[in-house]
Structure formats: structure tokens, C-alpha cells
Design an enzyme around this catalytic site. Structure first.
Site, PDB file in Angstrom:
ATOM      1  N   TRP A  62       0.574  -1.382  -0.409  1.00  0.00           N
ATOM      2  CA  TRP A  62       0.283   0.063  -0.393  1.00  0.00           C
ATOM      3  C   TRP A  62       0.663   1.218  -0.304  1.00  0.00           C
ATOM      4  CZ3 TRP A  62      -3.772  -1.553  -1.758  1.00  0.00           C
ATOM      5  CH2 TRP A  62      -4.263  -3.421  -1.485  1.00  0.00           C
ATOM      6  N   ASP A  77      -1.955   6.360   6.885  1.00  0.00           N
ATOM      7  CA  ASP A  77      -3.001   5.242   6.688  1.00  0.00           C
ATOM      8  C   ASP A  77      -2.658   4.086   7.837  1.00  0.00           C
ATOM      9  OD1 ASP A  77      -4.066   2.945   5.163  1.00  0.00           O
ATOM     10  OD2 ASP A  77      -2.771   3.190   3.719  1.00  0.00           O
ATOM     11  N   LYS A 134     -12.401  -3.342   7.302  1.00  0.00           N
ATOM     12  CA  LYS A 134     -11.852  -3.922   8.490  1.00  0.00           C
ATOM     13  C   LYS A 134     -12.077  -3.305   9.928  1.00  0.00           C
ATOM     14  CE  LYS A 134      -8.074  -3.954   5.218  1.00  0.00           C
ATOM     15  NZ  LYS A 134      -7.877  -4.717   4.283  1.00  0.00           N
TER      16      LYS A 134
END
Lengths: 370, 370
Positions: free
Chosen positions: B115, B182, B206
Site C-alpha cells: 500500500w 494510512d 476492516k
């Protein structure tokens, strides 16, 4: 699962409530029941649709079916790609020029309502804008008809239906440049040659599904022609290449779209629903026209079949009418603050019976007020 | 509504299925039940949450409560604004530099997983990127520790937890420049001074809620400093000004966040859930370490408490283990294709009993193969 369905059916959904919300708005009752069930147990997997991976076969078939139903219902040819993207039409206001409008190029825009104004504002960040016509002079209460679209425009952009002002563009403008349309509030409501458009976008929360997903139908041939570098998530080509799963999609919202499109197909598709939509709009407009108490600001030829806008002679009577609507379970009839009065939205999922109920109420109110 | 709840409770949700999906992933069972019910009848209004307008009082209080719960759970001070935006973290990869990084300025980035790589790629479209450290040399299986963040960087960006590689950054990097993180896969999983960050973002699917919404926590003081003109929908200030309702928000996804945050508060908030998360990760890692058959690629100090990654000596045994997991109702344990092996995700909503079940199965498998 029979028990679950029986209980669901016996819940408060009833004929007493009529939902005329402008968006998010009514969806078919069977969609609510199926969606509710999938949150507890999706496809008899013993898992919720909210907890399954988007790369599973189970979700891949949801995405595949949603895309193929939309293609079928819109009768799209193979050059058109169907995407289900995050966000709503507001994101498309800038994503369209970001992908299609070079710094020195010109986008032609029709200025005929709140959403078009916003689209024009965003386009100016990326290139030149030529507003070919505007109905600003009469508070956007009509659709301009006399205008020329320059042949060298990168594209021509317009809003097919103005949710707030209650106007709708009849027919498809005649032009050689690529056509781009915001169809958020009337997509799939009536037959149309959707293949005439190079790019169509629509927030789902009116005729397609739930808020949080946006439909883009795009002809691949118009992409990849601007010089600027695009952020990956803003590049339509990246989404096409990844089958609309460039990142985790809004799984549940896509599922609700699929359910709604299935329902629409069962209604006889766009042609089938158009017949009912014509009846609904016809009944409501003719009722309002027959009663001098109500004023219709939009000329007949520009009236929207999705959002019926009207006012009354004075604020006191409007307040009274609003209160009568409320006490009779008629939701979402208040007009947008920029227009005032009332707005009754007649999206695909609204049954004819709801329109009959409100026209009865309108006639009754007019008679009592004499 | 009692009947509905009883039926819902009797449905296929059961102790036989354990959901270790990496995302979208398990949410609390009571959230599924409440969400399912709201799709049939929201707040006893007789309307579905999918058909109510976002400007109604009913939805405004959902948005208000979701924002205030997140503030409370993260113990944020008043300078922090909480937004629920369309899309996921992938959109933030470019929205962050678009808002914070001028053409000639430099953003400092930590390169420690899939990511982060994507975030770096997008940042380069807007300004300069200084990669202060990388763990690429060992396939991103560790967190780099020796690096310097230049004092003149516009900000320092890192990924707190690497979902795919199973690594997690311990502690908060010491720097004078604005911190941007993030936190998609570990937000709210353990106590942390969230006020140290100038901007935090996280896809909801999540630890926060359902796919289709993204959380941004931002300090207003860092905004409005770049020279470029921003598209309205990409400008954090516009979203702040409009109370996270600049356009139609992803109504249902925000509602699921609110329900999940309510549940988290009942678990004793972040401190309460951290205790269980520590137990879960402790049990699984110690089991795997005690059995020579399993290999843990990540060094102890860098191991993620959210995503436990391991491999086995040969492909055949891995296939066999995967099949045993499947037949015992253990879902989502296959590792990401870039890492191979297995990945067991231990997000907040996963009960300790699921970890006990899979460790029992692991021990049993090892003994039989022994």
C-alpha cells in the site's frame, strides 16, 4: 428461510407510507427484503454480504451480473464499458474533464440547472468551457432549445433531468462531438438510444440502487487522449482494465444495484417501466393542471417525468398542504429550498398506487379549500 | 420487533464458521442484525435506511453520532475534524498529496509494503517524493528502523500496518513534520496518541464498518497551503465546511460504521479491545512458533497483531492445510499471492473463540503430520 421472509413481509412496510423522496429514494420492496436477508446470510454461505472478500467468486458473480444486467437493460453495444465506481455524480463533475479535457481544449456545456452549474465549475479547472446555452434568465425553469454545439468541442455535456428544478431534456441533442450526460435522476426511466452517448454517469441512489456507488458507461475509444497524468483511481482506463475492481468496491451498494436491476428486468425492462412512469406522471400533472390552486412553473414540453415541481398561491396554504401530506404518510414532498413549493419524485420504484394516493389527497385538499 | 430478532439469531450465523478474511472482513454479529433490521425498518419510521434522504434529521443524527463516537474512541482534540468520505484508502493515496504537496515541495515516505508503494506512486504526480527508507530488499518482510525524516518535508507518510506482508510499525515515528498515516488495517485496534497525526485515513472495511466509506481525521491547520486549485470533491476543507455531507454520503455504509463504533465502545473502547487483540495475536503467534512445521517470515518486533502471515515447508502440505481449514469452516486464510502461504486476520470483531478454534486445528494438523 421462509420464516424470515414472512416476518419481513409483516413488518411496517405498508401501504400507509408513500415515499416521494428526491434521493436517496424508494427502492422496490423485494430489494429491501433480499438485501436485508443478505446481511444476515448471503447466498446461504452462513456469512454476511458485509464480511465477504470482494475477490471471492460469490462477489465476482454479483459484479458480473450487475454489469451485464445494465448492459442488457440499456441495450449497450460492445464498445461500451460499464463501471460501478465509488462516490456519486459530484465526483464525475471533475473526473470527466480530468479524463477528457486537455488544458487548451474546450468542453461545451448546457447550463440548465443546479447540477450542470456544478459540472461547469469543475470543468473550468481543467480546460476551457463554452456554455452553449443557459436557462438562468428564468431561474432554470425551462430547457433552452436554440443553441449550436461547436464541432471542435472536446465533448458536449448536459444533465438529462434536473432533479431540483423539475425539468427534463426531451430527445438527444444532435451533434458530431462526443456526448456526455449526467443521467443521475432519470437513467433507465424511459427508452433512449444510450449508444449515442460516449459517456454516461449516474449516482445510483434514484433509479439504480443505494447511495454510495456511481455508474459510468463509457466508450473506451474516447479515453487516453489528454496529456495530463491521471491519478490511478481517477483514470477510467484503470477501472476498465480491472473489471471495476481496481480497489475494494462498495460491495453492498453494488449488490443492491444488482437486485434493483433484476427487479427492473422483471418489470419488462426500460420499456415496461416507461409505460408505468408515463401513467404516473400523466396522472399527477393532469390533476395539478385541473386545479387552479396549483402552479406549475415548468412549460409542458420541458416537464420532468421524474420530479414534479409545483407551488401554491401563498405560504400559509403551502404549510397547510405540507402538514396534510405528513399526517397522511406522504414523505419527501417539500420542494428544494432554491425553488420552494413542492416536489414529488416519481422514480421507477414508486408504485402507481402512491401517485393515486397523493392525487386523491390533492383533489380532496383543493375541494376543501374551495 | 422481538420475532425478527429471534429469527435473525437462529439463522446460519454459528460457531462453525470462522471468518479470517483480510477485508472486507468480519463485523460484530449484533451489527449485522441491526443493519439487517434497518434495511426493513429504520428507527421505526416504516422506511428502509436505503430510502431516506441524507438531509433528514434521522440520518443527520447517524452522521453526528458516528463522528462523535470516532472522536471519543480516538480521544481526539478539537483541532481534529472527522470525515466519512466516499471510496477507500486508494483514493487517499492521491487526495493526500493533492491537498498537501506543492509542485516543488517534497513529501517523505516510508516504503514498507504494497500500500505504501501505491501511495508513493500517486504522490509523484503532484510533487517530489523522498523515500526515507525501504524494506524492499527483503520482500517487505520487516519494518525499516534507521532513517531520517528531513525537517523541510511537507509531511511524512507511512502505513501503520501492512495487511499483505503482515508487518506493523511499533510506536509513532519521531519527527517535527506533519505525520500522515494510512491506518486502514489497524485503526482502533490498540491505544495510540492519535493526536500526534496531522492526517489519518482508513478504509472502513476492516475495523470500522463496511466497504464503501473511508475515514479521514485531519487537522484543519495543515490545509489550504498548496497553490493548485482543487476539485471541490477532493478538497478536505469543503467536506469539513459541509459536515461531511458535501454530496450524498454513502448513507448505509456510514450507518454500519456508527453501529460498529457503538459496539466498540461497549467493549471498553480501544483499551478494552486491545486486551483481547493482544490475547488473540499472542495465542496464534506462540502456537505457530512452538511448531517447527510453520515458518514466520516477519521478525518478532515487526509482527502485525492484525494479520498473521506464515508459510509451510512445501506446497503440498500447504494445500492440505488449506483444505483442512476449509472443511472446518475456517474462511479467508489463504495468503496474498505476492507473499504466498497463509494469512490469518485478527480484526477487532473476530472473537477469541475463533482464534482458539484455529490454533486447535493447527496443533492437531501438526501432530497428525508430525
Amino acid at each position: 428461510m421462509t420464516n424470515f421472509k414472512e416476518i419481513a413481509a409483516s413488518l411496517k412496510f405498508n401501504s400507509v407510507i408513500h415515499n416521494f423522496n428526491a434521493g436517496p429514494s424508494i427502492l422496490p420492496r423485494e430489494v429491501f427484503q433480499q438485501a436485508s436477508e443478505a446481511i444476515l446470510d448471503f447466498n446461504n454461505m452462513g456469512l454476511s454480504i458485509l464480511e465477504i472478500g470482494h475477490r471471492t467468486d460469490a462477489f465476482q458473480s454479483v459484479m458480473d451480473e450487475a454489469q451485464s444486467l445494465l448492459k442488457e437493460l440499456m441495450q449497450l453495444n460492445d464498445s461500451k464499458k460499464v463501471l460501478f465506481l465509488h462516490g456519486g455524480a459530484s465526483t464525475q463533475f471533475f473526473q470527466v474533464p480530468m479524463n477528457l479535457l486537455d488544458d487548451n481544449a474546450t468542453g461545451a456545456y448546457l447550463d440548465c440547472g443546479t447540477w450542470g452549474i456544478k459540472a461547469i465549475k469543475e470543468a473550468k479547472l481543467f480546460g476551457n468551457v463554452n456554455v452553449v446555452a443557459s436557462s438562468k434568465d428564468r431561474n432554470y425553469s425551462y430547457i433552452p432549445r436554440q443553441y449550436t454545439i461547436p464541432d471542435d468541442a472536446a465533448y458536449f455535456h448536459y444533465t438529462t433531468n434536473n432533479t431540483i428544478e423539475g425539468t427534463q431534456v426531451a430527445g438527444i441533442p444532435d451533434t458530431h462531438v462526443p456526448l456526455v450526460a449526467d443521467m443521475s435522476s432519470d437513467i433507465l426511466s424511459e427508452e433512449m438510444d444510450f449508444n449515442r452517448f460516449s459517456l454516461i454517469y449516474a449516482g445510483a441512489q434514484k433509479n439504480i440502487g443505494a447511495a454510495g456507488v456511481n455508474i459510468v458507461v463509457v466508450d473506451e475509444a474516447i479515453l487516453g487522449k489528454v496529456n495530463r497524468k491521471l491519478p490511478t483511481m481517477m483514470d477510467y482506463r484503470e477501472h476498465i482494465k480491472n473489471g471495476s475492481m481496481l480497489n475494494t468496491p462498495p460491495v453492498f451498494a453494488v449488490y443492491v444495484c444488482m437486485l434493483t436491476l433484476r427487479w427492473l428486468k422483471k418489470q419488462g425492462g426500460v420499456a415496461g417501466i416507461q409505460k408505468i412512469n408515463d401513467q404516473k406522471a400523466g396522472l399527477l400533472y393532469s390533476t395539478l393542471e385541473s386545479l387552479p390552486m396549483f402552479r406549475l412553473p415548468v412549460p409542458i414540453e420541458d416537464r420532468s417525468k421524474m420530479n414534479v415541481v409545483f407551488t401554491m398561491p401563498d405560504v400559509e396554504t403551502e404549510k397547510e398542504f405540507l402538514s396534510v401530506c405528513k399526517s397522511n404518510g406522504m414523505y419527501g414532498v417539500k420542494g428544494h429550498r432554491s425553488v420552494g413549493g413542492f416536489r414529488i419524485s416519481l422514480y421507477n420504484a414508486l408504485p402507481l398506487s402512491s401517485v393515486e394516493a397523493i392525487t386523491d389527497l390533492i383533489k380532496d385538499f383543493a375541494q376543501k379549500k374551495g
